[in-house]
Design a protein around this motif. Structure first.
Motif, mmCIF file in Angstrom:
data_model
loop_
_atom_site.group_PDB
_atom_site.id
_atom_site.type_symbol
_atom_site.label_atom_id
_atom_site.label_comp_id
_atom_site.label_asym_id
_atom_site.label_seq_id
_atom_site.Cartn_x
_atom_site.Cartn_y
_atom_site.Cartn_z
ATOM 1 N N PHE A 16 0.953 -1.176 -0.088
ATOM 2 C CA PHE A 16 0.070 0.117 -0.021
ATOM 3 C C PHE A 16 0.872 1.122 0.081
ATOM 4 O O PHE A 16 0.384 2.541 -0.282
ATOM 5 C CB PHE A 16 -0.934 0.135 1.236
ATOM 6 N N THR A 67 2.971 2.364 -1.798
ATOM 7 C CA THR A 67 3.356 3.126 -3.034
ATOM 8 C C THR A 67 2.003 4.079 -3.561
ATOM 9 O O THR A 67 2.343 4.721 -4.498
ATOM 10 C CB THR A 67 3.545 2.362 -3.971
ATOM 11 N N LEU A 68 1.067 3.802 -2.786
ATOM 12 C CA LEU A 68 -0.091 4.366 -3.333
ATOM 13 C C LEU A 68 -0.208 5.964 -3.757
ATOM 14 O O LEU A 68 -0.782 6.673 -4.455
ATOM 15 C CB LEU A 68 -1.258 4.187 -2.110
ATOM 16 N N SER A 74 1.421 7.026 -6.484
ATOM 17 C CA SER A 74 0.856 6.983 -7.707
ATOM 18 C C SER A 74 -0.595 7.637 -7.741
ATOM 19 O O SER A 74 -1.212 7.703 -8.938
ATOM 20 C CB SER A 74 0.640 5.625 -8.140
ATOM 21 N N GLN A 123 -7.780 2.924 -6.503
ATOM 22 C CA GLN A 123 -6.367 2.416 -6.477
ATOM 23 C C GLN A 123 -5.963 1.350 -5.466
ATOM 24 O O GLN A 123 -5.482 0.470 -5.488
ATOM 25 C CB GLN A 123 -5.323 3.542 -6.545
ATOM 26 N N LEU A 124 -6.491 1.860 -4.235
ATOM 27 C CA LEU A 124 -6.327 0.794 -3.081
ATOM 28 C C LEU A 124 -7.155 -0.485 -3.450
ATOM 29 O O LEU A 124 -6.665 -1.500 -3.252
ATOM 30 C CB LEU A 124 -7.173 1.601 -1.880
ATOM 31 N N LYS A 178 -7.817 -1.661 -6.119
ATOM 32 C CA LYS A 178 -7.216 -2.579 -7.213
ATOM 33 C C LYS A 178 -5.918 -3.147 -6.660
ATOM 34 O O LYS A 178 -5.618 -4.453 -6.779
ATOM 35 C CB LYS A 178 -6.700 -1.512 -8.176
ATOM 36 N N SER A 179 -5.118 -2.487 -5.636
ATOM 37 C CA SER A 179 -4.121 -3.046 -5.110
ATOM 38 C C SER A 179 -4.393 -4.330 -4.425
ATOM 39 O O SER A 179 -3.616 -5.200 -4.228
ATOM 40 C CB SER A 179 -3.050 -2.168 -4.454
ATOM 41 N N GLU A 203 -7.045 -6.097 -4.957
ATOM 42 C CA GLU A 203 -7.836 -7.238 -5.537
ATOM 43 C C GLU A 203 -6.375 -7.986 -6.411
ATOM 44 O O GLU A 203 -6.363 -9.114 -6.338
ATOM 45 C CB GLU A 203 -8.394 -6.485 -6.716
ATOM 46 N N ASP A 204 -5.436 -6.986 -6.717
ATOM 47 C CA ASP A 204 -4.075 -7.756 -7.295
ATOM 48 C C ASP A 204 -3.404 -8.501 -6.151
ATOM 49 O O ASP A 204 -2.879 -9.812 -6.518
ATOM 50 C CB ASP A 204 -3.213 -6.681 -7.606
ATOM 51 N N ALA A 205 -3.449 -8.250 -5.097
ATOM 52 C CA ALA A 205 -2.453 -9.155 -4.040
ATOM 53 C C ALA A 205 -3.680 -10.248 -3.882
ATOM 54 O O ALA A 205 -2.757 -11.454 -3.704
ATOM 55 C CB ALA A 205 -2.680 -8.430 -2.741
ATOM 56 N N ALA A 261 -0.443 3.555 3.631
ATOM 57 C CA ALA A 261 -0.726 4.059 2.741
ATOM 58 C C ALA A 261 -0.717 5.844 2.389
ATOM 59 O O ALA A 261 -0.951 6.243 1.388
ATOM 60 C CB ALA A 261 -1.806 3.516 1.640
#
Ligand code: GLP
Length: 244
Positions: free
Chosen positions: A1, A3-4, A7, A17-18, A20-21, A23-25, A47
């Protein structure tokens, strides 16, 4: 988190964005089913975003079925649903497949009626432009989990009253001696669109399977043209291969 914040310039709202990150994890297996998510406060401070933003992202993921919240104990990655293993070598119906597994089957109607056929329905079902097509579109649900959206098309001469099929199309066809005996099934990958994802209660864009079944009577006549979307996270299609 962490790097949130950097970006944040990318333009998308921070909560997206959070989301998505997280979800990606989950998708990359960095956190798995049953794992606890750090507390709202921890995520917010790591974050460097507000707790309101964290809450919004988490709520979205709970709605999408990715996370579950248990009162008093926190937020967890949702248990993965048990996958359905479906044989590709037998011509069975959804009702039979689920009943065999001891699952409670039901369907929600999306559409049923008689229509002027589309060009592909005319071609596959061998209909002329002055004949009608019977469309039966259903959300197929097993043990309260929506698994697939099935859109079947049959000649109206076979199914003059699509509303009368009851809970199983194949059982209804069987009563008039028109249950298919052979089918060709084509499976391809498809990302779920927003509407389909909403019906299937999964996040939009996740992988799905597009399945087309054209089934035949013993006479060789096409009886059914069905296009379906199955949840990619719920199904394994299995075929036994033999050296011939
Ligand atoms: C499967 C097939 C469909 C078929 C359906 C019939 O799910 N993919 O092509 O129309 O079974 O199921 P039921 O008899 O439960 O309506």
């Amino acid at each position: 988190f962490a790097t949130l914040k950097q970006s944040a310039q990318s333009g998308a709202p921070l909560y997206l964005q959070l989301r998505k990150s997280i979800e990606d994890a989950v998708n990359r297996g960095l956190i798995g089913p049953g794992d606890a998510l750090p507390s709202e406060r921890d995520i917010a401070s790591k974050a460097d975003i507000s707790r309101v933003t964290v809450r919004k992202a988490v709520q979205d993921l709970v709605k999408g079925g990715i996370l579950v919240q248990r009162h008093g104990s926190g937020t967890f990655v949702a248990p993965r649903m048990e996958r359905v293993e479906q044989s590709l070598s037998r011509l069975t119906s959804f009702t039979e497949d689920m009943a065999r597994r001891g699952m409670a089957v039901r369907s929600a109607w999306l559409d049923r009626g008689l229509y002027a056929p589309s060009p592909d329905e005319m071609m596959v079902l061998g209909l002329s432009s002055n004949e009608l097509v019977a469309r039966v579109a259903r959300l197929r649900i097993a043990n309260d989990t929506p698994l697939a959206i099935e859109r079947a098309a049959l000649s109206a001469s076979v199914l003059p009253d699509p509303a009368a099929i009851g809970s199983s199309l194949y059982a209804a066809l069987e009563t008039t001696g028109r249950r298919p005996v052979r089918a060709v099934q084509r499976i391809s990958a498809a990302n779920l669109g927003d509407d389909d994802a909403r019906l299937l209660e999964v996040p939009p864009g996740i992988a799905g399977l597009h399945i087309e079944r054209i089934s035949y009577l013993a006479s060789g006549k096409v009886i059914e043209f069905t296009r379906s979307i199955y949840r990619g996270d719920a199904y394994d299609f299995v075929a036994e291969l033999r050296l011939s």
